[in-house]
Design an enzyme around this catalytic site. Sequence first.
Site, mmCIF file in Angstrom:
data_model
loop_
_atom_site.group_PDB
_atom_site.id
_atom_site.type_symbol
_atom_site.label_atom_id
_atom_site.label_comp_id
_atom_site.label_asym_id
_atom_site.label_seq_id
_atom_site.Cartn_x
_atom_site.Cartn_y
_atom_site.Cartn_z
ATOM 1 N N SER A 1 -63.756 2.448 -28.904
ATOM 2 C CA SER A 1 -64.314 3.262 -27.822
ATOM 3 C C SER A 1 -64.115 2.595 -26.473
ATOM 4 O O SER A 1 -64.246 3.254 -25.444
ATOM 5 C CB SER A 1 -65.813 3.464 -28.041
ATOM 6 O OG SER A 1 -66.046 4.083 -29.272
ATOM 7 N N HIS B 1 -59.189 8.252 -31.023
ATOM 8 C CA HIS B 1 -60.648 8.144 -30.930
ATOM 9 C C HIS B 1 -61.300 9.366 -31.560
ATOM 10 O O HIS B 1 -61.309 10.447 -30.977
ATOM 11 C CB HIS B 1 -61.028 8.001 -29.447
ATOM 12 C CG HIS B 1 -62.448 7.670 -29.200
ATOM 13 N ND1 HIS B 1 -63.291 8.455 -28.456
ATOM 14 C CD2 HIS B 1 -63.185 6.621 -29.614
ATOM 15 C CE1 HIS B 1 -64.487 7.901 -28.416
ATOM 16 N NE2 HIS B 1 -64.454 6.789 -29.107
ATOM 17 N N GLU C 1 -59.498 12.059 -29.316
ATOM 18 C CA GLU C 1 -58.892 11.680 -28.030
ATOM 19 C C GLU C 1 -57.745 10.709 -28.320
ATOM 20 O O GLU C 1 -57.977 9.665 -28.934
ATOM 21 C CB GLU C 1 -59.930 11.010 -27.128
ATOM 22 C CG GLU C 1 -60.990 11.960 -26.611
ATOM 23 C CD GLU C 1 -62.040 11.258 -25.747
ATOM 24 O OE1 GLU C 1 -62.333 11.744 -24.651
ATOM 25 O OE2 GLU C 1 -62.582 10.217 -26.181
ATOM 26 N N ASN D 1 -66.653 10.174 -22.708
ATOM 27 C CA ASN D 1 -67.689 9.246 -22.230
ATOM 28 C C ASN D 1 -67.668 9.053 -20.717
ATOM 29 O O ASN D 1 -68.705 8.787 -20.110
ATOM 30 C CB ASN D 1 -67.597 7.905 -22.956
ATOM 31 C CG ASN D 1 -68.240 7.995 -24.333
ATOM 32 O OD1 ASN D 1 -69.174 8.778 -24.535
ATOM 33 N ND2 ASN D 1 -67.732 7.230 -25.273
HETATM 34 N N1 LIG Z 1 -70.298 5.023 -33.802
HETATM 35 C C1 LIG Z 1 -69.678 5.965 -33.104
HETATM 36 O O1 LIG Z 1 -70.249 7.036 -32.767
HETATM 37 C C2 LIG Z 1 -68.245 5.760 -32.704
HETATM 38 C C3 LIG Z 1 -67.520 6.860 -32.209
HETATM 39 C C4 LIG Z 1 -66.169 6.686 -31.883
HETATM 40 C C5 LIG Z 1 -65.577 5.445 -32.039
HETATM 41 N N2 LIG Z 1 -66.311 4.380 -32.512
HETATM 42 C C6 LIG Z 1 -65.614 3.112 -32.690
HETATM 43 O O2 LIG Z 1 -65.314 2.980 -34.081
HETATM 44 C C7 LIG Z 1 -65.299 1.596 -34.440
HETATM 45 C C8 LIG Z 1 -66.234 1.370 -35.593
HETATM 46 O O3 LIG Z 1 -67.527 1.749 -35.202
HETATM 47 P P1 LIG Z 1 -68.665 2.101 -36.271
HETATM 48 O O4 LIG Z 1 -69.705 2.831 -35.523
HETATM 49 O O5 LIG Z 1 -68.034 2.693 -37.481
HETATM 50 O O6 LIG Z 1 -69.192 0.638 -36.626
HETATM 51 P P2 LIG Z 1 -69.825 0.123 -38.002
HETATM 52 O O7 LIG Z 1 -70.517 -1.131 -37.675
HETATM 53 O O8 LIG Z 1 -70.589 1.218 -38.680
HETATM 54 O O9 LIG Z 1 -68.548 -0.193 -38.917
HETATM 55 C C9 LIG Z 1 -67.635 -1.219 -38.626
HETATM 56 C C10 LIG Z 1 -67.183 -1.785 -39.956
HETATM 57 O O10 LIG Z 1 -66.100 -2.678 -39.718
HETATM 58 C C11 LIG Z 1 -66.195 -3.704 -40.672
HETATM 59 N N3 LIG Z 1 -65.381 -4.831 -40.242
HETATM 60 C C12 LIG Z 1 -65.642 -5.717 -39.242
HETATM 61 N N4 LIG Z 1 -64.652 -6.624 -39.154
HETATM 62 C C13 LIG Z 1 -63.739 -6.291 -40.111
HETATM 63 C C14 LIG Z 1 -62.504 -6.843 -40.527
HETATM 64 N N5 LIG Z 1 -62.000 -7.941 -39.933
HETATM 65 N N6 LIG Z 1 -61.836 -6.262 -41.533
HETATM 66 C C15 LIG Z 1 -62.342 -5.159 -42.141
HETATM 67 N N7 LIG Z 1 -63.513 -4.583 -41.800
HETATM 68 C C16 LIG Z 1 -64.190 -5.147 -40.793
HETATM 69 C C17 LIG Z 1 -67.690 -3.995 -40.745
HETATM 70 O O11 LIG Z 1 -68.015 -4.662 -41.965
HETATM 71 C C18 LIG Z 1 -68.279 -2.593 -40.660
HETATM 72 O O12 LIG Z 1 -68.516 -2.028 -41.935
HETATM 73 C C19 LIG Z 1 -65.629 0.840 -33.176
HETATM 74 O O13 LIG Z 1 -64.446 0.436 -32.558
HETATM 75 C C20 LIG Z 1 -66.360 1.867 -32.327
HETATM 76 O O14 LIG Z 1 -66.234 1.606 -30.943
HETATM 77 C C21 LIG Z 1 -67.620 4.520 -32.853
#
Ligand SMILES: NC(=O)c1ccc[n+]([C@@H]2O[C@H](COP(=O)([O-])OP(=O)(O)OC[C@H]3O[C@@H](n4cnc5c(N)ncnc54)[C@H](O)[C@@H]3O)[C@@H](O)[C@H]2O)c1
Length: 303
Positions: free
Chosen positions: A139, A160, A172, A211
């Site tokens: 993000s 995204h 996106e 955003n």
């Molecule tokens: N939460 C949202 O609404 C949202 C929306 C769009 C984009 N994002 C983006 O998506 C990404 C993930 O966000 P999320 O909300 O799913 O977070 P989350 O914490 O729910 O999940 C992230 C996962 O990545 C895993 N992880 C971390 N390091 C790792 C590695 N080296 N190898 C493999 N797995 C690994 C963690 O164990 C965790 O399960 C981020 O970049 C975030 O900015 C989030």
Amino acid sequence: MGWIVGLRPTRARLGGSVDPREIRQVGVVGCGLMGSGIVEVLARAGADVTYVESSDELVARGHASIERSVGTAVERGKLEPAAAEVLLGRIRGLTDLAGLDGSDLVIEAASEDVEAKLAIFRTLGEVTGADVVLASNTSSIPIVELAIASGRPERVVGMHFFNPPPVMALVELTPAITTSDETLALVRRYGTDVLGKTCVQAKDHAGFIVNRLLVPYLFDAVRLFDEGFASAADIDTAIHLGLAHPMGPLALMDLIGLDTMLSVGEVLFAEFREQRYAPPPLLRRMVAAGRLGRKSGGGFFDA
Ligand SMILES: NC(=O)c1ccc[n+]([C@@H]2O[C@H](COP(=O)([O-])OP(=O)(O)OC[C@H]3O[C@@H](n4cnc5c(N)ncnc54)[C@H](O)[C@@H]3O)[C@@H](O)[C@H]2O)c1
């Protein structure tokens, strides 16, 4: 976006002229909130999906949340039980990025930690085929940094998704200044023709489209509330009924999480240095007090 001189790859197996339906094997890095949803979207579209998590426990947790989500789709009559079984059979979880070596495309959705993502892209650049496109669901982290780390800057792009990915129609696409036209065309066609999403394109600048527009609006709502201009309930009712939004801004912040809103605001403010992105003082105070929204039992409203 054009080529950066000197970065043109020697061949383009998955270039713009290739049918995106040739993408059969897709890797996903991270199977948390977003990764698990992205895995489901890909498997529903017929791909064989391998996801990578940090430990066996997290692989199992990821699989359980995909199963839960697919189970809900079956309960709601949106998916036949037999189709759900086939879909789940297309998914496997691993703990080693080297297991993504046979991927036609990789989508990274690991935690929003720049050092961790740089390390992932370095490794993906080593273990996957030289012409494989690597996408990130980040993000806020500049795609160009991940692109350079991968060693194939023309083949890295932002993709995204929105939460929850199986439900939300938008993606996106955010090309870095190094991303080739072919890479962008490929992920656009894959996102629309194969995944059935609507893709919009924005520059690789913090916040992309949604955003950049949403955060100043939400922060203005906090400022109105903080100055005593109107009650939280009236601010939300005004927007809900006056603009026909599904929920008002303060309830939406409670849903997203006030800590998440604070960090998104900090990223946007650091990028643009514009006052409208500066997290309002009340938001900081609420986060300091542990009033994070629904996840902590309450924010602007009681949970
Ligand atoms: N939460 C949202 O609404 C949202 C929306 C769009 C984009 N994002 C983006 O998506 C990404 C993930 O966000 P999320 O909300 O799913 O977070 P989350 O914490 O729910 O999940 C992230 C996962 O990545 C895993 N992880 C971390 N390091 C790792 C590695 N080296 N190898 C493999 N797995 C690994 C963690 O164990 C965790 O399960 C981020 O970049 C975030 O900015 C989030």
